[in-house]
Design an enzyme around this catalytic site. Structure first.
Site, PDB file in Angstrom:
ATOM      1  N   GLN A 103      40.965   9.209  63.317  1.00 26.02           N
ATOM      2  CA  GLN A 103      39.741  10.002  63.221  1.00 26.02           C
ATOM      3  C   GLN A 103      38.741   9.210  62.385  1.00 26.02           C
ATOM      4  O   GLN A 103      38.968   8.941  61.208  1.00 26.02           O
ATOM      5  CB  GLN A 103      40.013  11.355  62.571  1.00 26.02           C
ATOM      6  N   TYR A 173      30.402  17.190  58.533  1.00 32.96           N
ATOM      7  CA  TYR A 173      30.368  15.795  58.115  1.00 32.96           C
ATOM      8  C   TYR A 173      29.003  15.226  58.549  1.00 32.96           C
ATOM      9  O   TYR A 173      28.147  15.965  59.029  1.00 32.96           O
ATOM     10  CB  TYR A 173      31.536  15.039  58.733  1.00 32.96           C
ATOM     11  N   ARG A 350      48.990  22.969  62.048  1.00 36.21           N
ATOM     12  CA  ARG A 350      49.959  23.613  61.156  1.00 36.21           C
ATOM     13  C   ARG A 350      51.335  23.784  61.785  1.00 36.21           C
ATOM     14  O   ARG A 350      52.355  23.679  61.096  1.00 36.21           O
ATOM     15  CB  ARG A 350      49.412  24.971  60.711  1.00 36.21           C
TER      16      ARG A 350
END
Length: 403
Positions: A103, A173, A350
Protein backbone atom coordinates in the site's frame (compact mmCIF):
# COMPACT_ATOMS: atom_id res chain seq x y z
CA UNK A 1 -21.04 -24.71 -4.28
CA UNK A 2 -21.03 -21.61 -6.52
CA UNK A 3 -23.86 -21.19 -9.00
CA UNK A 4 -23.19 -21.98 -12.63
CA UNK A 5 -21.43 -19.06 -14.27
CA UNK A 6 -20.35 -17.56 -10.94
CA UNK A 7 -16.62 -17.97 -10.24
CA UNK A 8 -15.52 -19.83 -7.14
CA UNK A 9 -13.85 -17.39 -4.73
CA UNK A 10 -11.09 -19.97 -4.25
CA UNK A 11 -10.32 -20.32 -7.97
CA UNK A 12 -7.31 -18.66 -9.66
CA UNK A 13 -7.74 -15.21 -11.18
CA UNK A 14 -5.70 -12.55 -12.94
CA UNK A 15 -5.23 -9.17 -11.29
CA UNK A 16 -3.91 -7.24 -14.26
CA UNK A 17 -0.64 -8.95 -15.24
CA UNK A 18 -0.46 -10.95 -11.97
CA UNK A 19 -1.92 -14.42 -11.52
CA UNK A 20 -3.37 -15.02 -8.04
CA UNK A 21 -4.10 -18.52 -6.74
CA UNK A 22 -7.49 -17.32 -5.49
CA UNK A 23 -9.62 -14.20 -5.12
CA UNK A 24 -8.95 -13.44 -1.45
CA UNK A 25 -6.89 -10.44 -0.35
CA UNK A 26 -5.36 -9.71 3.02
CA UNK A 27 -6.26 -6.02 3.29
CA UNK A 28 -3.65 -3.47 4.28
CA UNK A 29 -3.93 -3.13 8.06
CA UNK A 30 -1.31 -1.28 10.06
CA UNK A 31 1.17 -3.78 11.51
CA UNK A 32 3.12 -1.77 14.12
CA UNK A 33 6.21 -3.91 13.53
CA UNK A 34 8.76 -1.44 12.12
CA UNK A 35 10.13 0.42 15.18
CA UNK A 36 13.12 1.70 13.20
CA UNK A 37 11.38 2.21 9.87
CA UNK A 38 12.74 -0.97 8.25
CA UNK A 39 11.42 -4.45 7.54
CA UNK A 40 11.75 -6.75 10.55
CA UNK A 41 11.39 -10.49 11.08
CA UNK A 42 8.20 -9.69 12.98
CA UNK A 43 6.73 -7.86 9.98
CA UNK A 44 7.60 -10.78 7.72
CA UNK A 45 6.05 -13.29 10.11
CA UNK A 46 2.91 -11.14 10.30
CA UNK A 47 2.42 -11.45 6.54
CA UNK A 48 3.68 -15.01 6.18
CA UNK A 49 0.92 -16.26 8.48
CA UNK A 50 -2.05 -15.34 6.23
CA UNK A 51 0.04 -16.09 3.13
CA UNK A 52 0.69 -19.63 4.38
CA UNK A 53 -2.93 -19.64 5.53
CA UNK A 54 -4.21 -19.46 1.97
CA UNK A 55 -4.80 -15.86 0.84
CA UNK A 56 -4.08 -15.04 -2.77
CA UNK A 57 -2.54 -11.67 -1.94
CA UNK A 58 -1.26 -10.09 1.28
CA UNK A 59 -0.85 -6.32 1.39
CA UNK A 60 1.89 -4.54 3.34
CA UNK A 61 0.65 -1.36 5.03
CA UNK A 62 1.63 1.32 4.89
CA UNK A 63 4.65 2.24 2.68
CA UNK A 64 5.36 5.97 2.56
CA UNK A 65 6.66 7.62 -0.59
CA UNK A 66 8.60 10.26 1.37
CA UNK A 67 9.65 11.01 4.98
CA UNK A 68 6.98 13.69 5.41
CA UNK A 69 4.42 11.19 4.09
CA UNK A 70 4.85 8.81 7.02
CA UNK A 71 2.06 8.48 9.53
CA UNK A 72 4.85 8.69 12.13
CA UNK A 73 8.61 8.26 12.23
CA UNK A 74 8.54 4.46 12.70
CA UNK A 75 6.87 3.99 9.32
CA UNK A 76 8.78 2.56 6.33
CA UNK A 77 9.82 5.01 3.63
CA UNK A 78 10.49 3.14 0.40
CA UNK A 79 14.03 3.78 -0.86
CA UNK A 80 17.48 2.30 -1.33
CA UNK A 81 18.00 1.76 2.40
CA UNK A 82 14.75 -0.18 2.81
CA UNK A 83 14.98 -2.07 -0.50
CA UNK A 84 16.88 -5.13 0.86
CA UNK A 85 14.34 -5.76 3.59
CA UNK A 86 11.41 -5.30 1.23
CA UNK A 87 13.01 -7.76 -1.19
CA UNK A 88 13.43 -10.34 1.59
CA UNK A 89 9.81 -9.87 2.59
CA UNK A 90 8.64 -10.43 -0.99
CA UNK A 91 10.80 -13.54 -1.32
CA UNK A 92 9.37 -15.09 1.82
CA UNK A 93 5.77 -14.39 0.83
CA UNK A 94 6.38 -15.90 -2.61
CA UNK A 95 7.72 -19.05 -0.92
CA UNK A 96 4.18 -19.68 0.40
CA UNK A 97 2.59 -19.45 -3.05
CA UNK A 98 0.91 -16.12 -2.33
CA UNK A 99 1.58 -12.74 -3.96
CA UNK A 100 2.57 -9.58 -2.11
CA UNK A 101 1.30 -6.05 -2.52
CA UNK A 102 2.38 -2.76 -1.02
CA UNK A 103 0.00 0.00 0.00
CA UNK A 104 1.74 3.10 -1.31
CA UNK A 105 0.90 6.60 -0.24
CA UNK A 106 1.51 9.95 1.38
CA UNK A 107 -0.27 10.42 4.71
CA UNK A 108 -0.92 14.12 4.19
CA UNK A 109 -2.92 15.44 7.18
CA UNK A 110 -2.85 12.00 8.80
CA UNK A 111 0.94 12.34 9.20
CA UNK A 112 2.16 13.19 12.69
CA UNK A 113 4.35 16.18 11.87
CA UNK A 114 5.84 16.33 15.36
CA UNK A 115 6.92 12.69 15.14
CA UNK A 116 8.25 13.10 11.58
CA UNK A 117 10.03 16.36 12.38
CA UNK A 118 8.28 18.29 9.60
CA UNK A 119 4.81 19.80 9.34
CA UNK A 120 2.28 17.77 7.38
CA UNK A 121 0.66 18.91 4.16
CA UNK A 122 -2.93 18.68 2.93
CA UNK A 123 -5.16 20.19 0.30
CA UNK A 124 -5.88 23.15 2.61
CA UNK A 125 -4.56 24.28 6.01
CA UNK A 126 -6.01 22.55 9.05
CA UNK A 127 -5.09 21.80 12.67
CA UNK A 128 -3.61 18.37 13.31
CA UNK A 129 -5.13 16.42 16.23
CA UNK A 130 -2.08 14.14 16.06
CA UNK A 131 0.77 16.65 16.36
CA UNK A 132 -1.13 19.68 17.71
CA UNK A 133 0.43 21.63 14.84
CA UNK A 134 -1.04 23.29 11.79
CA UNK A 135 -0.99 21.22 8.62
CA UNK A 136 -0.06 23.53 5.76
CA UNK A 137 -1.55 23.69 2.29
CA UNK A 138 0.44 21.76 -0.31
CA UNK A 139 2.14 23.99 -2.87
CA UNK A 140 2.67 23.27 -6.55
CA UNK A 141 6.26 22.42 -5.67
CA UNK A 142 5.06 19.96 -3.00
CA UNK A 143 2.71 18.22 -5.43
CA UNK A 144 5.43 17.92 -8.08
CA UNK A 145 7.79 16.47 -5.47
CA UNK A 146 5.21 14.01 -4.12
CA UNK A 147 4.20 12.87 -7.61
CA UNK A 148 7.84 12.11 -8.41
CA UNK A 149 8.14 10.27 -5.09
CA UNK A 150 5.31 7.95 -6.15
CA UNK A 151 7.25 7.14 -9.33
CA UNK A 152 10.47 6.46 -7.41
CA UNK A 153 8.60 4.29 -4.90
CA UNK A 154 6.92 2.28 -7.64
CA UNK A 155 10.28 1.66 -9.33
CA UNK A 156 11.83 0.48 -6.06
CA UNK A 157 8.98 -1.89 -5.20
CA UNK A 158 9.20 -3.48 -8.65
CA UNK A 159 12.92 -4.05 -8.02
CA UNK A 160 12.05 -5.55 -4.62
CA UNK A 161 9.83 -8.15 -6.27
CA UNK A 162 6.41 -6.85 -5.22
CA UNK A 163 3.51 -7.99 -7.38
CA UNK A 164 0.89 -5.31 -6.68
CA UNK A 165 0.99 -1.60 -5.86
CA UNK A 166 -2.08 -0.28 -4.02
CA UNK A 167 -2.34 3.51 -4.27
CA UNK A 168 -3.92 4.92 -1.10
CA UNK A 169 -6.70 7.33 -2.15
CA UNK A 170 -8.92 7.02 0.95
CA UNK A 171 -9.17 7.73 4.69
CA UNK A 172 -8.20 11.42 4.30
CA UNK A 173 -4.57 10.69 3.51
CA UNK A 174 -3.07 13.24 1.10
CA UNK A 175 -4.90 12.28 -2.09
CA UNK A 176 -8.14 11.82 -0.14
CA UNK A 177 -7.74 15.25 1.46
CA UNK A 178 -7.97 16.73 -2.04
CA UNK A 179 -11.10 14.69 -2.75
CA UNK A 180 -13.03 15.71 0.39
CA UNK A 181 -14.83 19.07 0.00
CA UNK A 182 -14.44 19.94 3.71
CA UNK A 183 -10.67 19.50 3.50
CA UNK A 184 -10.15 21.03 0.05
CA UNK A 185 -11.07 24.71 0.06
CA UNK A 186 -8.71 25.62 -2.78
CA UNK A 187 -9.65 27.91 -5.66
CA UNK A 188 -6.79 26.87 -7.97
CA UNK A 189 -6.66 23.98 -10.44
CA UNK A 190 -6.61 21.47 -7.54
CA UNK A 191 -9.88 22.61 -5.95
CA UNK A 192 -13.51 23.23 -6.77
CA UNK A 193 -15.54 20.62 -8.68
CA UNK A 194 -14.66 16.95 -8.32
CA UNK A 195 -12.91 16.85 -11.69
CA UNK A 196 -10.31 19.27 -10.30
CA UNK A 197 -10.21 17.76 -6.79
CA UNK A 198 -9.52 14.37 -8.42
CA UNK A 199 -6.58 15.74 -10.44
CA UNK A 200 -3.94 14.47 -7.99
CA UNK A 201 -5.48 10.98 -7.78
CA UNK A 202 -5.58 10.64 -11.55
CA UNK A 203 -2.11 12.13 -11.98
CA UNK A 204 -0.56 9.68 -9.51
CA UNK A 205 -2.29 6.69 -11.12
CA UNK A 206 -1.04 7.79 -14.54
CA UNK A 207 2.62 8.33 -13.62
CA UNK A 208 2.83 5.10 -11.63
CA UNK A 209 1.38 3.09 -14.53
CA UNK A 210 3.73 4.80 -16.97
CA UNK A 211 6.65 3.84 -14.72
CA UNK A 212 5.78 0.17 -14.10
CA UNK A 213 4.00 -0.77 -17.33
CA UNK A 214 2.77 -4.34 -17.00
CA UNK A 215 5.53 -5.41 -14.60
CA UNK A 216 3.09 -5.34 -11.68
CA UNK A 217 -0.60 -4.77 -11.03
CA UNK A 218 -1.66 -1.29 -9.94
CA UNK A 219 -4.78 -0.85 -7.82
CA UNK A 220 -6.23 1.94 -5.68
CA UNK A 221 -8.06 2.06 -2.38
CA UNK A 222 -10.95 4.51 -2.74
CA UNK A 223 -13.78 5.58 -0.47
CA UNK A 224 -17.48 4.78 -0.57
CA UNK A 225 -18.02 7.52 2.02
CA UNK A 226 -15.84 9.35 4.54
CA UNK A 227 -18.69 9.21 7.05
CA UNK A 228 -18.84 12.86 8.11
CA UNK A 229 -20.48 16.08 6.93
CA UNK A 230 -18.40 17.64 4.17
CA UNK A 231 -16.50 14.45 3.49
CA UNK A 232 -16.31 12.35 0.36
CA UNK A 233 -19.69 10.82 -0.50
CA UNK A 234 -20.92 7.74 -2.34
CA UNK A 235 -22.02 9.87 -5.29
CA UNK A 236 -18.50 11.30 -5.53
CA UNK A 237 -17.06 7.81 -5.16
CA UNK A 238 -19.07 6.57 -8.13
CA UNK A 239 -17.96 9.53 -10.24
CA UNK A 240 -14.31 9.04 -9.22
CA UNK A 241 -14.49 5.34 -10.09
CA UNK A 242 -15.82 6.25 -13.53
CA UNK A 243 -12.96 8.73 -14.04
CA UNK A 244 -10.34 6.20 -13.00
CA UNK A 245 -11.88 3.55 -15.22
CA UNK A 246 -11.93 5.90 -18.20
CA UNK A 247 -8.26 6.78 -17.62
CA UNK A 248 -7.37 3.08 -17.84
CA UNK A 249 -4.34 3.14 -15.55
CA UNK A 250 -5.62 0.84 -12.78
CA UNK A 251 -6.27 -2.91 -12.65
CA UNK A 252 -8.81 -2.79 -9.80
CA UNK A 253 -10.32 -0.63 -7.06
CA UNK A 254 -10.64 -1.67 -3.42
CA UNK A 255 -13.75 -0.01 -1.96
CA UNK A 256 -13.28 1.27 1.59
CA UNK A 257 -14.69 4.06 3.76
CA UNK A 258 -14.20 6.23 6.83
CA UNK A 259 -11.64 8.82 7.82
CA UNK A 260 -8.55 8.33 9.96
CA UNK A 261 -8.98 11.95 11.08
CA UNK A 262 -12.72 12.42 11.39
CA UNK A 263 -14.47 9.06 11.74
CA UNK A 264 -12.27 5.95 11.96
CA UNK A 265 -15.00 3.65 13.30
CA UNK A 266 -17.00 4.11 10.09
CA UNK A 267 -14.52 1.66 8.55
CA UNK A 268 -14.37 -0.88 11.36
CA UNK A 269 -17.89 -1.26 12.82
CA UNK A 270 -18.58 -3.22 16.00
CA UNK A 271 -17.49 -2.44 19.57
CA UNK A 272 -15.72 0.85 20.32
CA UNK A 273 -12.69 0.27 22.60
CA UNK A 274 -12.43 3.81 24.05
CA UNK A 275 -10.82 2.72 27.33
CA UNK A 276 -8.26 0.53 25.57
CA UNK A 277 -7.37 3.31 23.13
CA UNK A 278 -7.07 5.87 25.93
CA UNK A 279 -4.74 3.60 27.89
CA UNK A 280 -2.21 3.66 25.03
CA UNK A 281 -2.15 7.46 24.72
CA UNK A 282 -0.16 10.23 26.45
CA UNK A 283 -1.91 11.73 29.48
CA UNK A 284 -3.36 14.81 27.75
CA UNK A 285 -4.70 12.78 24.83
CA UNK A 286 -6.03 10.18 27.27
CA UNK A 287 -8.10 12.81 29.06
CA UNK A 288 -9.39 14.08 25.74
CA UNK A 289 -10.46 10.63 24.59
CA UNK A 290 -12.38 10.04 27.80
CA UNK A 291 -14.22 13.35 27.42
CA UNK A 292 -17.59 13.54 25.65
CA UNK A 293 -15.83 15.03 22.61
CA UNK A 294 -13.32 12.16 22.52
CA UNK A 295 -16.05 9.57 22.82
CA UNK A 296 -17.87 11.31 19.98
CA UNK A 297 -14.79 10.88 17.79
CA UNK A 298 -14.93 7.09 18.21
CA UNK A 299 -18.52 6.66 17.10
CA UNK A 300 -20.39 3.39 17.43
CA UNK A 301 -21.63 1.52 14.37
CA UNK A 302 -23.17 -1.90 15.01
CA UNK A 303 -21.42 -4.67 13.14
CA UNK A 304 -23.16 -6.43 10.30
CA UNK A 305 -21.74 -8.92 7.85
CA UNK A 306 -20.57 -7.31 4.60
CA UNK A 307 -21.50 -3.82 5.80
CA UNK A 308 -20.16 -1.98 2.72
CA UNK A 309 -21.96 -4.27 0.24
CA UNK A 310 -24.98 -2.05 -0.45
CA UNK A 311 -22.85 1.00 -1.25
CA UNK A 312 -20.31 -1.07 -3.18
CA UNK A 313 -23.07 -2.53 -5.35
CA UNK A 314 -23.86 0.98 -6.58
CA UNK A 315 -20.25 1.38 -7.73
CA UNK A 316 -20.42 -2.08 -9.28
CA UNK A 317 -23.43 -1.00 -11.33
CA UNK A 318 -21.63 2.11 -12.58
CA UNK A 319 -18.29 0.67 -13.78
CA UNK A 320 -17.00 -2.46 -15.48
CA UNK A 321 -13.47 -2.55 -14.02
CA UNK A 322 -12.54 -5.17 -11.39
CA UNK A 323 -13.57 -4.32 -7.82
CA UNK A 324 -12.55 -5.65 -4.41
CA UNK A 325 -15.30 -5.85 -1.77
CA UNK A 326 -14.13 -4.91 1.73
CA UNK A 327 -15.86 -4.59 5.08
CA UNK A 328 -16.95 -7.25 7.53
CA UNK A 329 -16.33 -10.32 5.39
CA UNK A 330 -16.17 -13.35 7.64
CA UNK A 331 -18.11 -16.19 6.00
CA UNK A 332 -17.86 -18.41 2.95
CA UNK A 333 -21.41 -17.42 2.04
CA UNK A 334 -20.52 -13.70 1.99
CA UNK A 335 -17.43 -14.39 -0.08
CA UNK A 336 -19.38 -16.37 -2.65
CA UNK A 337 -22.19 -13.80 -2.66
CA UNK A 338 -19.59 -11.19 -3.56
CA UNK A 339 -18.70 -13.28 -6.61
CA UNK A 340 -22.38 -13.55 -7.55
CA UNK A 341 -22.70 -9.77 -7.16
CA UNK A 342 -19.97 -9.26 -9.74
CA UNK A 343 -17.04 -8.39 -7.49
CA UNK A 344 -13.79 -9.98 -8.58
CA UNK A 345 -12.06 -10.09 -5.16
CA UNK A 346 -12.84 -10.04 -1.45
CA UNK A 347 -10.55 -8.21 1.00
CA UNK A 348 -10.40 -9.27 4.64
CA UNK A 349 -8.76 -7.63 7.67
CA UNK A 350 -9.82 -8.47 11.21
CA UNK A 351 -11.03 -11.96 10.29
CA UNK A 352 -7.48 -12.88 9.20
CA UNK A 353 -5.89 -11.19 12.17
CA UNK A 354 -7.98 -13.48 14.36
CA UNK A 355 -7.40 -16.57 12.18
CA UNK A 356 -4.51 -16.25 9.71
CA UNK A 357 -5.32 -19.70 8.27
CA UNK A 358 -9.02 -18.96 7.77
CA UNK A 359 -8.90 -19.07 3.96
CA UNK A 360 -7.39 -22.56 3.93
CA UNK A 361 -9.98 -23.78 6.41
CA UNK A 362 -12.87 -22.23 4.47
CA UNK A 363 -11.60 -23.70 1.22
CA UNK A 364 -11.22 -27.15 2.78
CA UNK A 365 -14.77 -26.96 4.11
CA UNK A 366 -13.62 -27.34 7.71
CA UNK A 367 -15.53 -24.19 8.72
CA UNK A 368 -18.09 -21.89 7.14
CA UNK A 369 -17.25 -18.72 9.05
CA UNK A 370 -14.50 -17.01 11.01
CA UNK A 371 -14.60 -16.51 14.77
CA UNK A 372 -13.69 -12.81 15.00
CA UNK A 373 -16.07 -11.15 17.49
CA UNK A 374 -15.49 -7.59 16.18
CA UNK A 375 -14.56 -6.23 19.59
CA UNK A 376 -12.01 -3.98 17.86
CA UNK A 377 -9.60 -4.36 20.76
CA UNK A 378 -7.01 -5.12 18.08
CA UNK A 379 -7.06 -1.43 17.08
CA UNK A 380 -5.18 -0.01 20.11
CA UNK A 381 -2.47 -2.67 19.69
CA UNK A 382 -1.13 -0.89 16.60
CA UNK A 383 1.23 0.99 18.93
CA UNK A 384 2.88 -2.17 20.21
CA UNK A 385 2.43 -4.60 17.30
CA UNK A 386 -1.03 -5.23 15.88
CA UNK A 387 -2.54 -8.42 17.23
CA UNK A 388 -5.85 -9.98 18.16
CA UNK A 389 -6.37 -10.04 21.95
CA UNK A 390 -8.38 -13.23 21.47
CA UNK A 391 -5.61 -14.93 19.48
CA UNK A 392 -4.30 -18.36 20.49
CA UNK A 393 -0.82 -19.45 19.34
CA UNK A 394 -1.98 -22.89 18.21
CA UNK A 395 -4.22 -21.26 15.59
CA UNK A 396 -1.33 -20.16 13.41
CA UNK A 397 0.33 -22.53 10.98
CA UNK A 398 4.03 -22.62 12.01
CA UNK A 399 6.06 -21.19 9.18
CA UNK A 400 9.84 -20.81 9.46
CA UNK A 401 11.27 -17.40 8.65
CA UNK A 402 13.87 -17.58 5.92
CA UNK A 403 17.27 -16.07 6.60
Amino acid sequence: MPDAGVPDVFSPVDLGPVRLRNRTVKAATFEGRTPHGVVTDELIAYHRAPAAGGVGLTTVAYLAVSPDGRTHREQIVVGEDTLPGLARLAEEIHATGAKVGGQVGHAGPVANGRSNGVHGIAASPMPSPLSMQMVRSATEKDLTRVTKAYVDTARTLVRAGFDVLELHMAHNYLISSFLAPALNRRSDRWGGPLERRARLARQVARVVREEVGDAVAVTAKTSLSDGYKGGFTLEMGIELAQMLEADGHLDALQLSGGSSLMNPMYLFRGDTPVKEFAATMPTVVRWGMRSPMGKGFLKHYPFEEGYFRDKALQVRAAVDMPLMLLGGINTADTMQQAMADGFQFVAMGRALLREPDLVNRLQAGEVRRGICIHCNRCMPTIYSGTQCPEWQPDQVIPVPVLR
